[in-house]
Each structure stands twice: as structure tokens, then as C-alpha cells.
Design a protein around this motif. Structure first.
Motif, PDB file in Angstrom:
ATOM      1  N   ASN A 267       0.802  -1.215   0.000  1.00 17.48           N
ATOM      2  CA  ASN A 267       0.000   0.000   0.000  1.00 17.48           C
ATOM      3  C   ASN A 267       0.838   1.270   0.000  1.00 17.48           C
ATOM      4  O   ASN A 267       0.302   2.369   0.063  1.00 17.48           O
ATOM      5  N   ASN A 268       2.146   1.093  -0.060  1.00 15.96           N
ATOM      6  CA  ASN A 268       3.023   2.253   0.031  1.00 15.96           C
ATOM      7  C   ASN A 268       2.877   3.177  -1.165  1.00 15.96           C
ATOM      8  O   ASN A 268       3.194   4.338  -1.111  1.00 15.96           O
ATOM      9  N   GLY A 269       2.418   2.656  -2.272  1.00 16.71           N
ATOM     10  CA  GLY A 269       2.287   3.495  -3.453  1.00 16.71           C
ATOM     11  C   GLY A 269       1.690   2.780  -4.635  1.00 16.71           C
ATOM     12  O   GLY A 269       1.281   3.391  -5.603  1.00 16.71           O
ATOM     13  N   ALA A 270       1.614   1.448  -4.539  1.00 12.64           N
ATOM     14  CA  ALA A 270       1.232   0.671  -5.707  1.00 12.64           C
ATOM     15  C   ALA A 270      -0.195   0.942  -6.148  1.00 12.64           C
ATOM     16  O   ALA A 270      -0.504   0.896  -7.336  1.00 12.64           O
ATOM     17  N   LYS A 271      -1.089   1.246  -5.220  1.00  7.54           N
ATOM     18  CA  LYS A 271      -2.491   1.391  -5.557  1.00  7.54           C
ATOM     19  C   LYS A 271      -2.868   2.826  -5.918  1.00  7.54           C
ATOM     20  O   LYS A 271      -3.985   3.101  -6.304  1.00  7.54           O
ATOM     21  N   GLU A 272      -1.937   3.759  -5.754  1.00  5.91           N
ATOM     22  CA  GLU A 272      -2.251   5.145  -6.036  1.00  5.91           C
ATOM     23  C   GLU A 272      -2.326   5.389  -7.538  1.00  5.91           C
ATOM     24  O   GLU A 272      -1.633   4.766  -8.324  1.00  5.91           O
ATOM     25  N   VAL A 273      -3.155   6.323  -7.921  1.00  8.49           N
ATOM     26  CA  VAL A 273      -3.224   6.730  -9.312  1.00  8.49           C
ATOM     27  C   VAL A 273      -2.162   7.804  -9.540  1.00  8.49           C
ATOM     28  O   VAL A 273      -2.039   8.742  -8.761  1.00  8.49           O
ATOM     29  N   ALA A 274      -1.385   7.636 -10.588  1.00  6.93           N
ATOM     30  CA  ALA A 274      -0.310   8.578 -10.856  1.00  6.93           C
ATOM     31  C   ALA A 274      -0.880   9.937 -11.233  1.00  6.93           C
ATOM     32  O   ALA A 274      -1.497  10.087 -12.284  1.00  6.93           O
ATOM     33  N   ALA A 275      -0.697  10.915 -10.350  1.00 13.34           N
ATOM     34  CA  ALA A 275      -1.167  12.271 -10.614  1.00 13.34           C
ATOM     35  C   ALA A 275      -0.070  13.060 -11.303  1.00 13.34           C
ATOM     36  O   ALA A 275       1.075  12.629 -11.376  1.00 13.34           O
ATOM     37  N   GLU A 276      -0.436  14.225 -11.799  1.00  9.77           N
ATOM     38  CA  GLU A 276       0.571  15.082 -12.420  1.00  9.77           C
ATOM     39  C   GLU A 276       1.684  15.371 -11.427  1.00  9.77           C
ATOM     40  O   GLU A 276       1.436  15.738 -10.279  1.00  9.77           O
ATOM     41  N   GLY A 277       2.906  15.190 -11.874  1.00 15.15           N
ATOM     42  CA  GLY A 277       4.042  15.433 -11.009  1.00 15.15           C
ATOM     43  C   GLY A 277       4.541  14.222 -10.260  1.00 15.15           C
ATOM     44  O   GLY A 277       5.667  14.216  -9.774  1.00 15.15           O
ATOM     45  N   SER A 278       3.718  13.195 -10.105  1.00 16.31           N
ATOM     46  CA  SER A 278       4.175  12.005  -9.393  1.00 16.31           C
ATOM     47  C   SER A 278       5.099  11.194 -10.286  1.00 16.31           C
ATOM     48  O   SER A 278       4.997  11.223 -11.509  1.00 16.31           O
ATOM     49  N   ILE A 279       6.016  10.462  -9.660  1.00 21.72           N
ATOM     50  CA  ILE A 279       6.987   9.646 -10.391  1.00 21.72           C
ATOM     51  C   ILE A 279       6.671   8.179 -10.144  1.00 21.72           C
ATOM     52  O   ILE A 279       6.950   7.638  -9.067  1.00 21.72           O
ATOM     53  N   PRO A 280       6.053   7.491 -11.121  1.00 22.39           N
ATOM     54  CA  PRO A 280       5.778   6.067 -10.961  1.00 22.39           C
ATOM     55  C   PRO A 280       6.963   5.233 -11.445  1.00 22.39           C
ATOM     56  O   PRO A 280       7.767   5.693 -12.265  1.00 22.39           O
TER      57      PRO A 280
END
Length: 635
Positions: free
Chosen positions: A554-567
Motif C-alpha cells: 500500500n506504500n504506493g502501488a495502488k495510487e493513481v499517478a497524478a501530475e508530477g508524481s513519479i511512478p
């Protein structure tokens, strides 16, 4: 002694035992089971504890040398097995004092994937000697022997055996093309002769060499040098033992083999048939087959511990297509694993199609570690991320280094368009170098000693951290009890393996229910003949392990990549964050370095802004799509 017209010694069958008449020109045999054997078949996961039961037996078997170290072992041991690589060398030497030890040294790359500074190379080689190494098989991925100079000097100063390598590669199915031909290889042998090597190894890492090609090559080499010649070839194409036999007929001095259970497929020819086939000839090895079969029986006992690491049979059986795609076994397994992690295994045919083109773009270089990984990973990147063929949308750091000249001189010139794109804004400059790469690298050891002074207790620890700063630091915390070794890095006992095998049997027969009867459960993933099964079992420790698992997922995998985020564009390990929360960033600025398949990928900001949050820590493993960093855009 009398020989017939076929070179077979006339003797009674009763004389074929260990006390049989010595041959006039016995073939010398190296064993590579304890290094390249398990590296080829089981992802280099062989543990020291499973080598010790056969160590003394191998030491008494009559081998010319035993390869015990080098290659990927140094990396894998500290990264995945929680074992100290230096301790393995010392331990094996105690149990095998008679037979010379051999290691695979990647020249200026040492046992890593880039060129290290001269002081790192010197420190590593000296410590390898001090810990028990005798023979250094030294190769350079580009066959640029300037990259031998630093290592060779230390080896010679210590009076150890320096074996120079010619990496054998092709750009067509058989020897005789316009690049990799007889003239090319004879010139490389002449270069090694001038270098003053003690022996020469023809290193065929992909199993490309055909029987009559090696026969002719050995015959021609023997015309220009008396230096002993060692053939190293893999079995990938199915020609391994045929090529060994023709090399022996041509007069090769030494050959590399594996004990039967660790032989064939992407590994090497088995030693047992070679011993038996040469019995009574003028190349009879003199080795006792009874001793060898006893070793094989003992080693086979431990293979169940490693079966889960074996590649799918579809990709690990003999494959004549290797002559077409030129892909060494280790490189192939890396490609398959990377594509599996990306859920893109269906792209493998496209990767094979583009491999020769990417290789050509990058100077038609040999495919051996690390250049095989450089070409392979860049090809995967091109297949996955390019909007048109030849775009090179995501170039790895290693490709940029190659284009700059940090690996040495390529066989042919690099595609100038690719080189220009790779070197745009390259930190060292946009004009490639032509000097020996190591000569421009600043010393590293003093900085390492300072950086890791709170962890490293001796020079061996410091060298480990110089080679692998992130995973080395993690290992030293395990080694000195600062952190608990995670369960997945601990050795399995045979009892645990047997229980898992029983679970697999019950799962396949339908004897297991889908849920445990009360209490905590955990899932066990097992592989049977290449097919993966997930079994759920009762486990009192599962509840304690669950929170950690949930945190990572849950640290980041489920988040939707928003503008500015680095996937994360691909699965890998966080090697370094270039920015921390509160730092300003600009478009195109590198903010995260992600290691994937041992290659470095620079991830750049897509906006001007301020780092709001860092989602993972250095050394964390991440999945594709995990959000690594959040950047708040600013106008």
C-alpha cells in the motif's frame, strides 16, 4: 605404449581403472559446478552449506582447477543469500587445499556491472588473493584488454596465474562473418600473448561455437603460440560436448565441465561422458569415474532446494535458436524475468527481433556480462516504451556510459544518432573518450571508508560496499546483527523442502482445502514443471508477517499517478533519491535512480515543482506502477 590409428591406447579393459597407464597428452579438466553451473541453472543461488559435503571429494577428484567464485556469486550471495562472499572463499579453501581455485574476474568491472576506479580494482584483487584465490580468469566484455591492466599487475605482483580471455561471439550462426571471424580471434590471441598471460581461455558464454569452428580455431592458435588454451563453452545450443571433443582432437589443453546434475541446458557439458569417452586414448584424463559419480550422487541430493529457481522448461532446454538470437543463458533468463514482472512476456519475440538491431546500434559488441545485460535491458526498454522503432525513449545509465566510452572501445562504431541522444546532458560531457576508461575515474576507496565507517569493520567489508553500496550496506546490517535477516533470504533445510514437496503433491491431488482450519494462513507459491501453483497453508507466523506485507503493497502501488508524481516504469530497487521533501526540481531533472535487472534507470521530473513526498526508502523493492515520489507542480 602403443596406439592404434585412431589414437586409442592398446590396453586391457582391466587397465581402465584409476591405476591405468597414463596417457601421453592427458586433457586437463576444470570443474565449474560450484560457480557457473548453479549460476546457469539456478540463478547463482547455490549456498555454501550445500557445497561443503562435496568439497573434499572434488578436491581429491584430480581436476586441473575448480571454479569456486567470481561471476555473479559475489553479488548474489550478499544480495539474496545473506552470505558473506569472502567467507565462502575462505571456507571452501579450508576444505579444498589441494586443487587450485579459479575465479571469473570482469576486468575493470571486477564482479560488478560498471568500470570501477583503479584503487577499487587493486583492493579487490589483492583481497581475493589473500583469501585464497589462485587462478584469475580475466575477461573484458568488449575484448578491450586495456581494461585488464590494473588487475593483471596485482595478479602478477603476487605470483598468481593470470588467464586472459577472448570472449567468443558471433553475428551469424557460424564463424566466418565480416566482423567476428578467424582473423579477429587470432588477433585477439596475439594481443593476449603480448600482454604476458599464463594461459588463454576461449570463452563461449552462449554456446555458439560449432565443433569444426573450434577445431579450426584451436589448430590456428596452436600455430602461433605455445601458451595453454582453455575452452569454456555452454550447452545452450546442444553443441557443447561436440565442440569440446573437436577441440580436444585439435589439441586444446584444458576444458571446462560440470558434474552431471549441474550440467547441460544453459550450463555446461557433463564431465562423466567426457572421461569415459577418452578412456584409453592419448588424451585420457586419468580421472576416476567412480569418484566423479559419487560426487554427482551427493550433489543431486541438494537440487530440490533450488528447483523453484529453475527457469520454465520452455526457456531452459537445449535451444538451437541461440545461434540466431545470440542470447547467452543468463541474459535470456534476465529478459524472461523482466518481461514476466512487466506482465509482457508476449513481447519476447519482439525483443528477439530487435536485439540484433540494438546490438548493432551499440557497436556490435560481444554479448557477455555486463554488455549482454546492457543490450538486453535496453532492448526491453525500446520494446516497452518507444513510440516508434529506434526512438530510444528510455536510455539506461549503462548505455550512456557505453556511448561515452566508459566500458572501452566497441567492436564497431556506435550509431552516431543513438550516441548523440545518449550523451545529451551527460554529466561527464557530450564528447566520447578514447583513453583507457579506468584512467579517468577518480579513486573511490577513501570515500567508501568514510561513508561506511559505522558499518564496515575491515577491508573486505569496505570493498563489498565499494562494489555494491546499497545492497552492501543492507548486508552488513544483517551480518553484524543491526537488522534481522528477512525470512526469504534464509536457507531452507531439506526438511522444509520435503514438507513443501508434500504440500505440492497434496495440492495437485486435491487433498488440500482452499483455506486452513482456523488460525492464520499464508500463501506458498510453488512451481511444478514450469507451472506456478499457489497453496494456502496454516502458519502461526503469518499474522505477524501480514502488516509488513500490507505496508509494502500500500506504500504506493495502488495510487493513481497524478501530475508530477513519479511512478516506477518497471519493477526494480530504489538505488538513490536525488531529491528529498522540500527540494525544488525542474522538468527533466533526475530525481530517482531505479535499478532494474542490474541496470540503472534515471527517472526524471515531468514538471517544475517541489518534492512533496518520498514514498519508499533506499534499497526498497518496488513494482511497476508504484508511486516513488510526489512532486507538487508550481508555475
Amino acid at each position: 605404449m602403443n596406439y592404434d590409428k585412431h589414437g586409442v591406447l592398446e590396453m586391457s579393459p582391466l587397465e581402465f581403472g584409476p591405476d591405468r597407464t597414463k596417457a601421453s597428452n592427458p586433457i586437463k579438466i576444470n570443474d565449474v559446478s560450484l560457480r557457473d553451473g548453479h549460476q546457469s541453472l539456478f540463478a547463482t543461488r547455490g549456498r555454501t552449506e550445500d557445497m561443503l559435503p562435496v568439497a573434499e571429494m572434488i578436491d581429491n577428484a584430480g581436476y586441473n582447477a575448480v571454479e569456486t567464485w567470481g561471476g555473479a556469486t559475489f553479488d548474489t550471495m550478499h544480495r539474496f543469500l545473506a552470505e558473506d562472499p569472502w567467507e565462502r572463499l575462505r571456507t571452501l579453501k579450508k576444505h579444498m587445499p589441494k586443487t587450485p581455485f579459479s575465479m571469473l574476474l570482469r576486468g575493470q568491472n571486477v564482479v560488478g556491472y560498471r568500470n570501477y576506479a583503479d584503487d577499487v580494482v587493486k583492493a579487490f584483487v589483492q583481497r581475493a588473493i589473500d583469501n585464497g584465490m589462485d587462478i584469475f580468469r580475466c575477461f573484458d566484455a568488449l575484448n578491450d584488454y586495456r581494461n585488464f591492466e590494473t588487475a593483471a599487475q596485482v595478479i602478477k605482483d603476487n605470483g598468481k596465474h593470470f588467464q586472459g580471455v577472448v570472449c567468443y561471439t558471433l553475428n551469424q550462426p557460424r564463424l566466418g562473418g565480416d566482423v567476428y571471424n578467424m582473423e579477429y580471434y587470432l588477433n585477439k590471441v596475439k594481443e593476449l600473448e603480448k600482454f604476458g598471460v599464463d594461459s588463454i581461455c576461449i570463452k563461449d558464454m552462449a554456446g555458439l561455437i560449432a565443433p569444426y569452428d573450434i577445431y579450426n580455431l584451436v589448430r590456428e592458435i596452436k600455430k602461433i603460440t605455445d601458451t595453454p588454451i582453455n575452452l569454456h563453452t555452454h550447452f545452450t545450443s546442444g553443441m557443447g560436448d561436440l565442440s569440446i571433443f573437436k577441440a580436444i582432437e585439435a589439441g586444446v589443453d584444458i576444458v571446462d565441465t560440470c558434474i552431471g546434475p549441474y550440467a547441460y541446458r544453459t550450463s555446461h557439458a557433463a564431465v562423466e561422458p567426457i572421461i569415459m569417452s577418452l578412456l584409453g586414448t592419448n588424451r585420457d584424463s586419468g580421472m576416476d569415474i567412480n569418484q566423479i559419480t559419487a560426487i554427482a550422487e551427493e550433489m543431486e541430493k541438494y537440487i530440490p532446494k533450488y528447483k523453484h529457481l529453475d527457469n520454465s522448461p520452455k526457456y531452459s532446454t537445449t535451444d538451437i535458436n541461440v545461434l540466431l538470437h545470440q542470447t547467452p543463458g543468463g541474459m535470456l533468463s534476465n529478459l524472461v524475468n523482466q518481461l514476466k514482472a512487466m506482465d509482457a512476456l508476449d513481447k519476447l519475440p519482439e525483443v528477439f527481433r530487435l536485439l540484433p538491431k540494438v546490438r548493432k546500434d551499440l557497436g556490435n559488441i560481444p554479448l557477455v556480462t555486463p554488455t549482454s545485460q546492457i543490450v538486453g535491458v535496453q532492448t526491453v526498454n525500446n520494446v516497452l516504451f518507444d513510440s516508434y522503432e529506434g526512438e530510444y525513449a528510455q536510455i539506461t545509465k549503462e548505455v550512456k556510459d557505453l556511448c561515452f566510452g566508459l566500458y572501452g572501445k566497441t567492436t564497431e562504431p556506435i550509431n552516431p544518432e543513438v550516441q548523440k541522444k545518449a550523451l545529451k546532458d551527460y554529466p561527464r560531457g557530450e564528447e566520447p573518450i578514447t583513453v583507457r576508461p579506468g584512467s579517468i575515474l577518480q579513486p573511490e576507496m577513501e570515500e567508501v571508508k568514510t561513508q561506511f565507517s559505522d558499518l564496515a569493520k575491515d577491508i573486505d567489508d569496505e570493498v563489498l560496499c565499494a562494489l555494491y553500496p546499497v545492497t552492501g550496506k543492507r548486508f552488513l546490517k544483517w551480518k553484524y546483527g543491526q537488522e534481522e535477516v528477512p525470512a526469504e533470504f534464509k536457507a531452507k533445510t531439506m526438511e522444509q523442502v520435503e514438507k513443501e514437496q508434500e504440500l505440492i503433491r497434496k495440492a495437485l491431488s486435491g487433498e488440500l482445502t482452499s483455506k486452513g482450519k482456523g488460525g492464520a494462513t499464508r500463501e506458498l507459491e510453488v512451481k511444478v514443471d514450469g507451472e506456478v501453483f499457489t497453496v494456502e497453508i496454516n502458519d502461526p507466523n503469518a499474522a505477524a508477517a501480514a502488516p509488513r506485507l500490507r505496508r509494502v503493497k500500500n506504500n504506493g502501488a495502488k495510487e493513481v499517478a497524478a501530475e508530477g508524481s513519479i511512478p516506477a516504469p518497471i519493477p526494480g530497487m530504489i538505488l538513490e533519491y536525488k531529491k528529498k521533501p522540500g527540494d525544488k526540481v525542474t522538468v527533466g531533472e533526475t530525481v530517482v535512480i531505479l535499478e532494474a535487472m542490474k541496470m540503472m534507470n534515471n527517472l526524471d521530473s515531468t514538471v517544475n515543482g517541489v518534492v512533496k513526498e518520498v514514498k519508499f526508502e533506499q534499497g526498497d523493492s518496488v513494482a511497476k506502477g508504484d508511486i516513488l515520489m510526489v512532486i507538487e507542480p508550481v508555475e
